[in-house]
Design a protein around this motif. Structure first.
Motif, PDB file in Angstrom:
ATOM      1  N   GLY A  83     -62.877  89.020  31.405  1.00  0.00           N
ATOM      2  CA  GLY A  83     -61.912  88.680  30.367  1.00  0.00           C
ATOM      3  C   GLY A  83     -60.530  89.205  30.690  1.00  0.00           C
ATOM      4  O   GLY A  83     -59.762  89.583  29.793  1.00  0.00           O
ATOM      5  N   ALA A  84     -60.192  89.225  31.985  1.00  0.00           N
ATOM      6  CA  ALA A  84     -58.906  89.774  32.421  1.00  0.00           C
ATOM      7  C   ALA A  84     -57.780  88.768  32.227  1.00  0.00           C
ATOM      8  O   ALA A  84     -57.954  87.566  32.425  1.00  0.00           O
ATOM      9  CB  ALA A  84     -58.983  90.192  33.887  1.00  0.00           C
ATOM     10  N   THR A  85     -56.619  89.278  31.835  1.00  0.00           N
ATOM     11  CA  THR A  85     -55.427  88.447  31.671  1.00  0.00           C
ATOM     12  C   THR A  85     -54.606  88.397  32.957  1.00  0.00           C
ATOM     13  O   THR A  85     -54.052  87.367  33.319  1.00  0.00           O
ATOM     14  CB  THR A  85     -54.552  88.995  30.534  1.00  0.00           C
ATOM     15  N   HIS A  86     -54.511  89.528  33.629  1.00  0.00           N
ATOM     16  CA  HIS A  86     -53.767  89.636  34.892  1.00  0.00           C
ATOM     17  C   HIS A  86     -54.691  90.228  35.954  1.00  0.00           C
ATOM     18  O   HIS A  86     -55.609  90.986  35.638  1.00  0.00           O
ATOM     19  CB  HIS A  86     -52.532  90.523  34.739  1.00  0.00           C
ATOM     20  N   CYS A  87     -54.419  89.910  37.200  1.00  0.00           N
ATOM     21  CA  CYS A  87     -55.209  90.501  38.269  1.00  0.00           C
ATOM     22  C   CYS A  87     -54.422  90.546  39.571  1.00  0.00           C
ATOM     23  O   CYS A  87     -53.506  89.754  39.789  1.00  0.00           O
ATOM     24  CB  CYS A  87     -56.521  89.749  38.476  1.00  0.00           C
ATOM     25  N   ILE A  88     -54.763  91.517  40.394  1.00  0.00           N
ATOM     26  CA  ILE A  88     -54.232  91.631  41.749  1.00  0.00           C
ATOM     27  C   ILE A  88     -55.454  91.584  42.657  1.00  0.00           C
ATOM     28  O   ILE A  88     -56.290  92.489  42.633  1.00  0.00           O
ATOM     29  CB  ILE A  88     -53.449  92.941  41.946  1.00  0.00           C
ATOM     30  N   LEU A  89     -55.568  90.531  43.446  1.00  0.00           N
ATOM     31  CA  LEU A  89     -56.813  90.233  44.139  1.00  0.00           C
ATOM     32  C   LEU A  89     -56.728  90.518  45.627  1.00  0.00           C
ATOM     33  O   LEU A  89     -55.709  90.274  46.262  1.00  0.00           O
ATOM     34  CB  LEU A  89     -57.184  88.766  43.908  1.00  0.00           C
ATOM     35  N   GLU A  90     -57.813  91.029  46.170  1.00  0.00           N
ATOM     36  CA  GLU A  90     -57.914  91.325  47.597  1.00  0.00           C
ATOM     37  C   GLU A  90     -59.233  90.765  48.125  1.00  0.00           C
ATOM     38  O   GLU A  90     -60.278  90.932  47.504  1.00  0.00           O
ATOM     39  CB  GLU A  90     -57.865  92.836  47.843  1.00  0.00           C
ATOM     40  N   GLU A  91     -59.175  90.123  49.282  1.00  0.00           N
ATOM     41  CA  GLU A  91     -60.383  89.610  49.907  1.00  0.00           C
ATOM     42  C   GLU A  91     -61.024  90.684  50.777  1.00  0.00           C
ATOM     43  O   GLU A  91     -60.382  91.627  51.221  1.00  0.00           O
ATOM     44  CB  GLU A  91     -60.057  88.381  50.767  1.00  0.00           C
ATOM     45  N   GLY A  92     -62.329  90.522  51.029  1.00  0.00           N
ATOM     46  CA  GLY A  92     -63.027  91.455  51.899  1.00  0.00           C
ATOM     47  C   GLY A  92     -63.350  92.751  51.193  1.00  0.00           C
ATOM     48  O   GLY A  92     -63.344  92.848  49.967  1.00  0.00           O
ATOM     49  N   ASN A  93     -63.672  93.781  52.001  1.00  0.00           N
ATOM     50  CA  ASN A  93     -64.056  95.061  51.399  1.00  0.00           C
ATOM     51  C   ASN A  93     -62.799  95.846  51.019  1.00  0.00           C
ATOM     52  O   ASN A  93     -62.407  96.819  51.655  1.00  0.00           O
ATOM     53  CB  ASN A  93     -64.946  95.875  52.344  1.00  0.00           C
ATOM     54  N   ARG A  94     -62.200  95.405  49.910  1.00  0.00           N
ATOM     55  CA  ARG A  94     -60.977  95.984  49.373  1.00  0.00           C
ATOM     56  C   ARG A  94     -61.134  96.134  47.865  1.00  0.00           C
ATOM     57  O   ARG A  94     -62.143  95.742  47.282  1.00  0.00           O
ATOM     58  CB  ARG A  94     -59.783  95.065  49.683  1.00  0.00           C
ATOM     59  N   THR A  95     -60.100  96.659  47.216  1.00  0.00           N
ATOM     60  CA  THR A  95     -60.118  96.845  45.772  1.00  0.00           C
ATOM     61  C   THR A  95     -59.234  95.813  45.086  1.00  0.00           C
ATOM     62  O   THR A  95     -58.067  95.649  45.455  1.00  0.00           O
ATOM     63  CB  THR A  95     -59.630  98.260  45.389  1.00  0.00           C
TER      64      THR A  95
END
Length: 338
Positions: A83-95
């Protein structure tokens, strides 16, 4: 692992989370993420913590992944499920970071109405959010290491400080043997084995800690913790942010142990001798001594050859008078023969 990553939003929109809110959020979202990942964990929180900056999940092994080599569940699925409004996305084994809006009155049934209203006043007309971080691991071993190292607040960093004092490096990737200018060796990545080497009881750690004092006493049980030799800065010891209050408190506690025991710090020569003894013991314990000795022998041999067989020396031997093309040809022929 945390701290607000959403610098495009007001810092006041991310209030510190009271423990009841934090634990309710963890209880609600853990089964949500388990719908998508086989392994889901939140590192054990530091004891006596009065509030939390964010909620950290460590996950591994997507369920029903359409991409067989991907470690990530599609981000849009996780964003929708949380239910997130904003996100900062990373591919692979990241956060990846997710910002979840706090509905008005959501903290009321948890007894935190006053804190919620105070935070809304600070944010003004803006929403307030909870930050949830999802750290995706590449394999089960990495998942176990990340959960271990980030459990109990700054404990992993404190253990790393003990390791640094004896010339080793302990971090989320395990125990390493620094040996500049030679490559750093990974001695072991199993924290159960590493803890036994240092003299830390795995059983005691796994049973949990009620307060910082118990953590500090557990750390001091290491056979390599010696208040007389303990250093918090210098070669091989990295600086830590002042926000790491538990780390700072341990440093103060260690100094107090020295003072209360009527002990005096030993001289640097003794510190260095002790460090070399432990480093040698670590190489033997983890079966890497022969490898290091062979590498150093080969390195020194190449170094000696380079000092006795280089362009300047060959130029003088052969009286080439600065004809460097001729010198290079001679050196190439010699190297091929060798």
């Amino acid at each position: 692992m945390g701290g607000s990553a959403f610098n495009f939003l007001l810092a006041s929109s991310f209030p510190r989370l009271p423990p009841p809110v934090y634990h309710a959020l963890k209880a609600r979202l853990t089964p949500v993420l388990r719908q998508f990942y086989v392994h889901v964990a939140v590192p054990a929180e530091a004891p006596e913590k009065t509030d939390h900056g964010d909620l950290d999940f460590v996950v591994f092994c997507p369920r029903n992944s359409s991409a067989p080599h991907s470690v990530n569940v599609p981000h849009e699925l996780i964003k929708a499920a949380l239910g997130a409004t904003h996100c900062i996305l990373e591919e692979g084994n990241r956060t990846s970071n997710f910002a979840i809006v706090v509905d008005r009155g959501a903290w009321g049934h948890l007894g935190c109405t006053e804190q919620e209203e105070k935070n809304r006043q600070s944010a003004g007309e803006h929403d307030i959010y909870c930050q949830v971080d999802v750290h995706v691991c590449a394999d089960k071993n990495e998942w176990e290491r990340v959960v271990y190292f980030h459990s109990y607040g700054d404990l992993g960093m404190i253990q790393g400080l003990v390791a640094s004092n004896v010339g080793l490096v302990l971090g989320v990737n395990g125990l390493k043997f620094p040996h500049p200018p030679h490559p750093t060796l990974i001695l072991c990545q199993d924290f159960t084995i590493i803890s036994k080497f240092f003299g830390w009881s795995n059983e005691r750690r796994n049973s949990g800690f009620d307060n910082r004092q118990q953590i500090f006493e557990w750390v001091s049980e290491s056979r390599f913790f010696d208040p007389k030799c303990f250093q918090t800065s210098g070669e091989g010891i990295r600086k830590v942010k002042v926000q790491r209050t538990m780390y700072s408190d341990f440093v103060a506690w260690a100094k107090q142990r020295l003072a209360e025991g009527g002990l005096t710090s030993v001289d640097m020569a003794e510190v260095k001798r002790r460090r070399e003894r432990v480093r040698e013991e670590a190489l033997i314990e983890f079966g890497r001594q022969d490898e290091v000795e062979a590498y150093v022998k080969e390195f020194e041999g190449r170094k000696k050859l380079k000092s006795s067989f280089n362009g300047t020396v060959v130029n003088a031997w052969t009286h080439s008078k600065g004809n460097w093309r001729k010198v290079k040809t001679i050196m190439t022929i010699k190297e091929r023969k060798d």
